[in-house]
Structures are given as C-alpha cells and as structure tokens.
Design a protein around this motif. Structure first.
Motif, PDB file in Angstrom:
ATOM      1  N   GLU A  78       0.829  -1.206   0.000  1.00 13.67           N
ATOM      2  CA  GLU A  78       0.000   0.000   0.000  1.00 13.67           C
ATOM      3  C   GLU A  78       0.864   1.256   0.000  1.00 13.67           C
ATOM      4  OE1 GLU A  78      -2.399  -0.648   3.423  1.00 13.67           O
ATOM      5  OE2 GLU A  78      -3.941  -1.754   2.322  1.00 13.67           O
ATOM      6  N   ASN A  79       1.938   1.247   0.799  1.00 11.41           N
ATOM      7  CA  ASN A  79       2.826   2.403   0.837  1.00 11.41           C
ATOM      8  C   ASN A  79       3.512   2.623  -0.506  1.00 11.41           C
ATOM      9  OD1 ASN A  79       2.230   2.995   3.486  1.00 11.41           O
ATOM     10  ND2 ASN A  79       3.979   1.883   4.328  1.00 11.41           N
ATOM     11  N   ALA A  80       3.899   1.527  -1.169  1.00  9.14           N
ATOM     12  CA  ALA A  80       4.565   1.640  -2.465  1.00  9.14           C
ATOM     13  C   ALA A  80       3.637   2.285  -3.487  1.00  9.14           C
ATOM     14  CB  ALA A  80       5.024   0.270  -2.950  1.00  9.14           C
ATOM     15  N   GLN A  81       2.364   1.908  -3.445  1.00 13.31           N
ATOM     16  CA  GLN A  81       1.412   2.428  -4.416  1.00 13.31           C
ATOM     17  C   GLN A  81       1.147   3.921  -4.247  1.00 13.31           C
ATOM     18  OE1 GLN A  81       0.177   0.525  -7.134  1.00 13.31           O
ATOM     19  NE2 GLN A  81       1.952  -0.498  -6.274  1.00 13.31           N
ATOM     20  N   LYS A  82       1.450   4.458  -3.067  1.00 13.68           N
ATOM     21  CA  LYS A  82       1.224   5.883  -2.808  1.00 13.68           C
ATOM     22  C   LYS A  82       2.344   6.757  -3.355  1.00 13.68           C
ATOM     23  CE  LYS A  82      -1.342   4.895   1.460  1.00 13.68           C
ATOM     24  NZ  LYS A  82      -1.314   4.993   2.943  1.00 13.68           N
ATOM     25  N   MET A  83       3.460   6.127  -3.753  1.00  8.37           N
ATOM     26  CA  MET A  83       4.587   6.896  -4.261  1.00  8.37           C
ATOM     27  C   MET A  83       4.248   7.452  -5.651  1.00  8.37           C
ATOM     28  SD  MET A  83       6.836   6.717  -1.876  1.00  8.37           S
ATOM     29  CE  MET A  83       7.152   5.750  -0.395  1.00  8.37           C
ATOM     30  N   PRO A  84       4.338   8.771  -5.833  1.00  5.58           N
ATOM     31  CA  PRO A  84       3.946   9.347  -7.125  1.00  5.58           C
ATOM     32  C   PRO A  84       4.938   9.072  -8.248  1.00  5.58           C
ATOM     33  CG  PRO A  84       4.784  11.047  -5.655  1.00  5.58           C
ATOM     34  CD  PRO A  84       4.681   9.795  -4.844  1.00  5.58           C
ATOM     35  N   LYS A  86       7.335   6.887 -10.515  1.00  3.07           N
ATOM     36  CA  LYS A  86       7.325   5.484 -10.926  1.00  3.07           C
ATOM     37  C   LYS A  86       8.551   4.738 -10.420  1.00  3.07           C
ATOM     38  CE  LYS A  86       6.898   2.500 -14.998  1.00  3.07           C
ATOM     39  NZ  LYS A  86       6.725   2.460 -16.473  1.00  3.07           N
ATOM     40  N   PHE A  87       9.747   5.344 -10.515  1.00  2.00           N
ATOM     41  CA  PHE A  87      10.954   4.652 -10.081  1.00  2.00           C
ATOM     42  C   PHE A  87      10.948   4.437  -8.576  1.00  2.00           C
ATOM     43  CE2 PHE A  87      15.409   4.713  -8.601  1.00  2.00           C
ATOM     44  CZ  PHE A  87      15.816   3.514  -9.166  1.00  2.00           C
ATOM     45  N   VAL A  88      10.525   5.468  -7.833  1.00  2.63           N
ATOM     46  CA  VAL A  88      10.465   5.325  -6.378  1.00  2.63           C
ATOM     47  C   VAL A  88       9.449   4.259  -6.000  1.00  2.63           C
ATOM     48  CG1 VAL A  88       9.970   6.505  -4.202  1.00  2.63           C
ATOM     49  CG2 VAL A  88      11.209   7.695  -6.007  1.00  2.63           C
ATOM     50  N   ARG A  89       8.336   4.201  -6.746  1.00  2.00           N
ATOM     51  CA  ARG A  89       7.334   3.169  -6.494  1.00  2.00           C
ATOM     52  C   ARG A  89       7.944   1.782  -6.653  1.00  2.00           C
ATOM     53  NH1 ARG A  89       3.619   5.032  -9.644  1.00  2.00           N
ATOM     54  NH2 ARG A  89       3.876   3.651 -11.431  1.00  2.00           N
ATOM     55  N   LYS A  90       8.771   1.600  -7.678  1.00  2.00           N
ATOM     56  CA  LYS A  90       9.456   0.313  -7.864  1.00  2.00           C
ATOM     57  C   LYS A  90      10.396   0.028  -6.702  1.00  2.00           C
ATOM     58  CE  LYS A  90       9.563   0.431 -12.942  1.00  2.00           C
ATOM     59  NZ  LYS A  90      10.451   0.450 -14.122  1.00  2.00           N
ATOM     60  N   GLN A  91      11.127   1.052  -6.267  1.00  2.00           N
ATOM     61  CA  GLN A  91      12.061   0.870  -5.162  1.00  2.00           C
ATOM     62  C   GLN A  91      11.360   0.415  -3.888  1.00  2.00           C
ATOM     63  OE1 GLN A  91      13.892   4.868  -5.297  1.00  2.00           O
ATOM     64  NE2 GLN A  91      15.841   3.789  -5.331  1.00  2.00           N
ATOM     65  N   ARG A  92      10.159   0.920  -3.662  1.00  2.00           N
ATOM     66  CA  ARG A  92       9.477   0.634  -2.402  1.00  2.00           C
ATOM     67  C   ARG A  92       8.570  -0.590  -2.469  1.00  2.00           C
ATOM     68  NH1 ARG A  92      13.050   2.354  -1.063  1.00  2.00           N
ATOM     69  NH2 ARG A  92      13.576   4.300  -0.021  1.00  2.00           N
ATOM     70  N   MET A  93       8.537  -1.289  -3.589  1.00  2.00           N
ATOM     71  CA  MET A  93       7.813  -2.558  -3.625  1.00  2.00           C
ATOM     72  C   MET A  93       8.543  -3.558  -2.725  1.00  2.00           C
ATOM     73  SD  MET A  93       5.145  -2.158  -5.470  1.00  2.00           S
ATOM     74  CE  MET A  93       4.625  -3.841  -5.754  1.00  2.00           C
ATOM     75  N   PRO A  94       7.839  -4.220  -1.804  1.00  2.40           N
ATOM     76  CA  PRO A  94       8.522  -5.124  -0.872  1.00  2.40           C
ATOM     77  C   PRO A  94       8.904  -6.451  -1.514  1.00  2.40           C
ATOM     78  CG  PRO A  94       6.165  -5.188  -0.506  1.00  2.40           C
ATOM     79  CD  PRO A  94       6.398  -4.121  -1.538  1.00  2.40           C
ATOM     80  N   HIS A  95      10.067  -6.941  -1.165  1.00  3.83           N
ATOM     81  CA  HIS A  95      10.540  -8.253  -1.608  1.00  3.83           C
ATOM     82  C   HIS A  95      10.970  -9.020  -0.356  1.00  3.83           C
ATOM     83  CE1 HIS A  95      10.637  -6.917  -5.847  1.00  3.83           C
ATOM     84  NE2 HIS A  95      11.013  -5.765  -5.325  1.00  3.83           N
ATOM     85  N   MET A  96      10.042  -9.763   0.230  1.00  2.00           N
ATOM     86  CA  MET A  96      10.328 -10.510   1.451  1.00  2.00           C
ATOM     87  C   MET A  96      10.903 -11.877   1.106  1.00  2.00           C
ATOM     88  SD  MET A  96       9.266  -8.320   3.714  1.00  2.00           S
ATOM     89  CE  MET A  96       9.328  -9.336   5.211  1.00  2.00           C
ATOM     90  N   LEU A  97      11.930 -12.281   1.832  1.00  2.00           N
ATOM     91  CA  LEU A  97      12.480 -13.623   1.684  1.00  2.00           C
ATOM     92  C   LEU A  97      11.664 -14.568   2.562  1.00  2.00           C
ATOM     93  CD1 LEU A  97      14.938 -11.701   0.859  1.00  2.00           C
ATOM     94  CD2 LEU A  97      16.374 -13.679   1.367  1.00  2.00           C
ATOM     95  N   ALA A  98      11.058 -15.577   1.944  1.00  2.00           N
ATOM     96  CA  ALA A  98      10.209 -16.526   2.672  1.00  2.00           C
ATOM     97  C   ALA A  98      10.527 -17.943   2.213  1.00  2.00           C
ATOM     98  CB  ALA A  98       8.739 -16.211   2.444  1.00  2.00           C
ATOM     99  N   LYS A  99      10.335 -18.900   3.096  1.00  2.00           N
ATOM    100  CA  LYS A  99      10.691 -20.269   2.748  1.00  2.00           C
ATOM    101  C   LYS A  99       9.899 -20.738   1.527  1.00  2.00           C
ATOM    102  CE  LYS A  99       7.590 -22.462   6.160  1.00  2.00           C
ATOM    103  NZ  LYS A  99       7.539 -23.381   7.311  1.00  2.00           N
ATOM    104  N   GLU A 100      10.556 -21.505   0.678  1.00  2.00           N
ATOM    105  CA  GLU A 100       9.984 -21.879  -0.610  1.00  2.00           C
ATOM    106  C   GLU A 100       8.728 -22.736  -0.478  1.00  2.00           C
ATOM    107  OE1 GLU A 100      13.006 -23.955  -2.724  1.00  2.00           O
ATOM    108  OE2 GLU A 100      13.069 -25.648  -1.326  1.00  2.00           O
ATOM    109  N   GLU A 101       8.506 -23.347   0.685  1.00  2.00           N
ATOM    110  CA  GLU A 101       7.315 -24.165   0.884  1.00  2.00           C
ATOM    111  C   GLU A 101       6.028 -23.338   0.766  1.00  2.00           C
ATOM    112  OE1 GLU A 101      10.623 -26.297   3.131  1.00  2.00           O
ATOM    113  OE2 GLU A 101      10.021 -24.235   2.694  1.00  2.00           O
ATOM    114  N   PHE A 102       6.125 -22.011   0.977  1.00  2.00           N
ATOM    115  CA  PHE A 102       4.949 -21.152   0.868  1.00  2.00           C
ATOM    116  C   PHE A 102       4.564 -20.858  -0.584  1.00  2.00           C
ATOM    117  CE2 PHE A 102       5.949 -19.099   5.208  1.00  2.00           C
ATOM    118  CZ  PHE A 102       5.139 -20.021   5.850  1.00  2.00           C
TER     119      PHE A 102
END
Length: 280
Positions: A78-84, A86-102
C-alpha cells in the motif's frame, strides 16, 4: 566484503526492480481479506527512511508466526502504491524472503506476483543473489534472521538451534552418504547453542543498504490476535567485513528487537533471552 560460497564470481541480474502495480490491487485485496479474518487489529508504528542517496533498505525482523508476514507485505504494498514517482514506487515494492514451501498453490501465486522471494533454507544462494540485485538498485528487501518461526513459548526472538540448522542442511541428502556425513560433522563442530542467519548483515555489507530493525508483535496465538508492526530507527553504519563482525552486528540488532518487544509487553527482557542472543 565476505564472500558466501556460491556467490563469488557470479554475474548478478542487470535488473530486478519491477513495477508490479498491475498485480497489486488483486493481491492486496486477497492479503487484506486474510488480515481482516485472522487478526482483530493490525497497527503500524514508525516508518521507513527515504535515503537521499538511493540506497536500498533491508527490513530485518523477528518471526513470531507465519501469519504475520502477509499483513506486513500488505502495508508495504500500500505504501509503495502511494509513491507518485514510478521509479520510487518500484524501489518501495517489498521483496520478502520466505521459505519456498509457501510458494505453492494460490498463496504461492500471490507471493510471486507481488515480487516475494522464495528461499531454499538448505541453500539460500539464489535468493541472496536476487536480494543483492534488488538492493543495489535501491530496492526494499525483508529478511528474518531467525530463519524460522521462534520456538520460544512467549514469542521472544531466539537463535536457530543446532538441531534446526542440521535439519535444513540435511534435507534431500541420503542418510549415510558422504555429503550427509560431512554436513553432520560440520554442524557438530560449530559448537554453538544457537545461531542467527547472517543474511541481513552480509547484504548490508555487499550492497551498502540501510538496515531497519522491525518488531512484529502479536498479543496471543491464533486467530483473533492483535498485531503490531514497529519500524525502529535504522542501525548505524559500521564495518561488517568479517563473519565475526556480522555476527556481533546481528546479535545487537536482534537484541534491539527483543528490547522493543519488552517495551510492548510492558515487562523486563528475561535474562536468559538476552544471554541467548548475545552469546550467539
């Protein structure tokens, strides 16, 4: 820089940041639906920094339950989508590391479509390569140094035990094989009671990213719990060029999170928890 086996002399992807805006509304709706069903309330405290030098940001947090990851991703989306911009919006997209079983079925489709990173816990080289590429472009990566959900009955952050490390490393190996024997011997010779994963510190050293200790606190187990996510101030920059320095940094970071939890619980941090963190 301290090399991790499998990452030396490897060419990183040229571009990993993607504008995931197309997928976000549907994924966010699904994640919000889960949050409303599972948690009575979700409270966010603090905020992420906006470094002027375009450095990446690492969210490093405790791991009280698997269910708490999805509301965190929802908030960050949601926070990423509020960035006006485009590049900053890409930067703030979350990339969480999670176990592959998910990353199976519908849950896996949602996680992949929103840019989350699957981790093979017996060999995390591929996920670290992806995280490195994202951070070098100023992106946002989330990581759990505990490596698994805490085993402490009161939810305090705890190091991964020797038995858990051994379990991860032996997955897929034939019992009695040479590799199986070598892994058993290596883990046995560590001589530790517990160990945090050093991925956050290694990534910070490799990419010059900022680390933000993040507390995730649930007031009770299971559906109906109240969830609080608190972003702390970024950890001060320091020399992380050796494994020992990375261990010390990681221990201090997890101690900071444990002390944040003690304030949230309104009770002292148990001495045995403090000791288990610092002796790691």
């Amino acid at each position: 820089m301290t090399a991790i086996k499998g990452l030396e002399r490897k060419t990183l992807p040229e571009s990993s940041l993607k504008d995931l805006r197309f997928w976000t509304p549907a994924a966010r709706a699904a994640l919000n639906l889960f949050s409303r069903y599972y948690f009575d309330s979700v409270t966010i405290q603090g905020s992420l920094p906006n470094p002027a030098d375009n450095r990446g940001i690492i969210i490093a947090g405790n791991h009280p339950s698997n269910a708490t990851v999805l509301p965190l991703v929802t908030n960050l989306l949601e926070n990423a989508q509020k960035m006006p911009d485009k590049f900053v919006r890409k930067q703030r997209m979350p990339h969480m590391l999670a176990k592959e079983e998910f990353f199976n079925g519908i849950t896996g489709m949602i996680l992949r479509s929103t840019g989350q990173i699957p981790v093979n816990r017996s060999n995390g080289v591929k996920s670290l390569k992806q995280a490195t590429a994202i951070l070098k472009q100023g992106g946002l990566v989330g990581i759990y140094p505990e490596g698994t959900v805490t085993k402490d009955p009161n939810g305090w952050p705890t190091p991964v035990t020797e038995a858990q490390q051994l379990e991860y490393k032996l997955r897929g190996l034939e019992e009695g094989s040479q590799e199986y024997t070598e892994v058993c011997s290596t883990v046995k010779n560590y001589g530790f009671d517990g160990r945090y994963r050093l991925g956050a510190a290694w990534l910070a050293e490799t990419t010059n990213a900022i680390i933000v200790p993040t507390l995730t606190y649930v007031d009770r187990d299971g559906p109906g719990a109240n969830l609080t996510i608190q972003f702390d101030n970024p950890m001060p920059g320091q020399d992380l060029s050796t494994r020992q320095k990375q261990r010390e940094f990681t221990a201090q970071m997890m101690l900071n999170i444990a002390e944040m939890m003690a304030i949230m619980k309104d009770e002292p941090l148990p001495p045995e928890i403090r000791s288990s963190i610092l002796k790691f």
